[in-house]
Design a protein around this motif. Structure first.
Motif, PDB file in Angstrom:
ATOM      1  N   ASP A   1       4.265  39.227 -43.435  1.00  0.00           N
ATOM      2  CA  ASP A   1       4.273  40.660 -43.731  1.00  0.00           C
ATOM      3  C   ASP A   1       4.670  41.006 -45.166  1.00  0.00           C
ATOM      4  OD1 ASP A   1       3.636  41.010 -41.040  1.00  0.00           O
ATOM      5  OD2 ASP A   1       5.743  41.138 -40.457  1.00  0.00           O
TER       6      ASP A   1
ATOM      7  N   ARG B   1      13.405  44.342 -38.221  1.00  0.00           N
ATOM      8  CA  ARG B   1      12.099  43.717 -38.017  1.00  0.00           C
ATOM      9  C   ARG B   1      12.266  42.257 -37.598  1.00  0.00           C
ATOM     10  NH1 ARG B   1       6.648  44.485 -40.107  1.00  0.00           N
ATOM     11  NH2 ARG B   1       7.369  46.419 -41.064  1.00  0.00           N
TER      12      ARG B   1
ATOM     13  N   THR C   1      13.422  42.015 -33.988  1.00  0.00           N
ATOM     14  CA  THR C   1      12.304  42.221 -33.064  1.00  0.00           C
ATOM     15  C   THR C   1      11.501  40.935 -32.898  1.00  0.00           C
ATOM     16  OG1 THR C   1      12.134  44.558 -33.649  1.00  0.00           O
ATOM     17  CG2 THR C   1      10.189  43.533 -32.665  1.00  0.00           C
TER      18      THR C   1
ATOM     19  N   THR D   1       8.586  44.670 -46.908  1.00  0.00           N
ATOM     20  CA  THR D   1       8.777  45.277 -45.589  1.00  0.00           C
ATOM     21  C   THR D   1       9.795  44.515 -44.732  1.00  0.00           C
ATOM     22  OG1 THR D   1       6.931  44.008 -44.646  1.00  0.00           O
ATOM     23  CG2 THR D   1       6.419  46.168 -45.593  1.00  0.00           C
TER      24      THR D   1
END
Length: 207
Positions: free
Chosen positions: A18, A27, A30, A22
């Motif tokens: 990614d 993130r 997750t 970001t």
């Protein structure tokens, strides 16, 4: 089970996929199937984790045994090109190295390098030039290459107009080396020149 190595390797996978911009702890959590607070048991903050990611990239560099090498120049070429490969395996994570380069991993190798250069007959002052400049050359070249697209890495000086730049176009046509081979030759040229200058008492021998 959650552990430091799993978190680091997954963080690197997320950045590879990614991008660094970001990347965040939520993130990452997750991706690991856990809640963000679980990560802070292992890492104080995002910066601490990124420092560990940088360390994981650099630690993959392979060092050929000095005892098996009769050519000190090629020994350095092997290390430099392998470091470059490790960085380019994770181009999205390369900017992490600008801030979190784990210099301590190199300290022991620098000591061994000084011993190797002494056996090769390089004076101590010349050894400092070689160690410092090769470090800068290798890191700079790897990070610069990492910012290029895969297509740009495959082509040397893409987009040249032969009509406007005939000499450069001719140079590019004559080149038969890929980017790694060009880098390896640059390291060889630097090392041989630095060694010659050092053995000549620091005088420029190229004129």
């Amino acid at each position: 089970m959650l552990n430091r190595d799993l978190i680091i390797s997954t963080a690197l996978e997320v950045i590879d996929r990614d991008g660094l911009d970001t990347f965040s702890m939520p993130r990452l959590a997750t991706s690991l199937g856990v809640r963000s607070p679980s990560l802070y048991y292992y890492f104080e903050d995002k910066q601490t984790l990124l420092a560990a990611v940088a360390r994981a990239i650099v630690s993959k560099t392979r060092y050929p045994p000095m005892e098996d090498s009769d050519d000190w120049v090629e020994w350095f070429v092997c290390i430099s090109t392998d470091f470059r490969r490790r960085v380019l395996e994770h181009p999205n994570a390369a900017p992490v190295l600008l801030r979190y380069m784990p210099r301590d991993l190199f300290v022991e190798m620098y000591e061994r390098t000084a011993e190797f250069l002494s056996r090769a007959g390089i004076p101590e002052d010349g050894q400092m030039v070689i160690i410092d400049c090769l470090d800068r050359l290798s890191i700079g070249a790897a990070l610069t290459e990492a910012t290029r697209t895969p297509e740009e890495r495959r082509r040397i000086f893409a987009g040249i107009d032969p009509g406007a730049m005939p000499r450069l176009a001719g140079v590019v046509r004559a080149n038969e080396r890929d980017s790694e081979q060009l880098f390896a030759d640059a390291v060889r040229i630097f090392l041989r020149g630095a060694a010659a200058r050092s053995r000549n008492g620091g005088k420029d021998t190229t004129r």
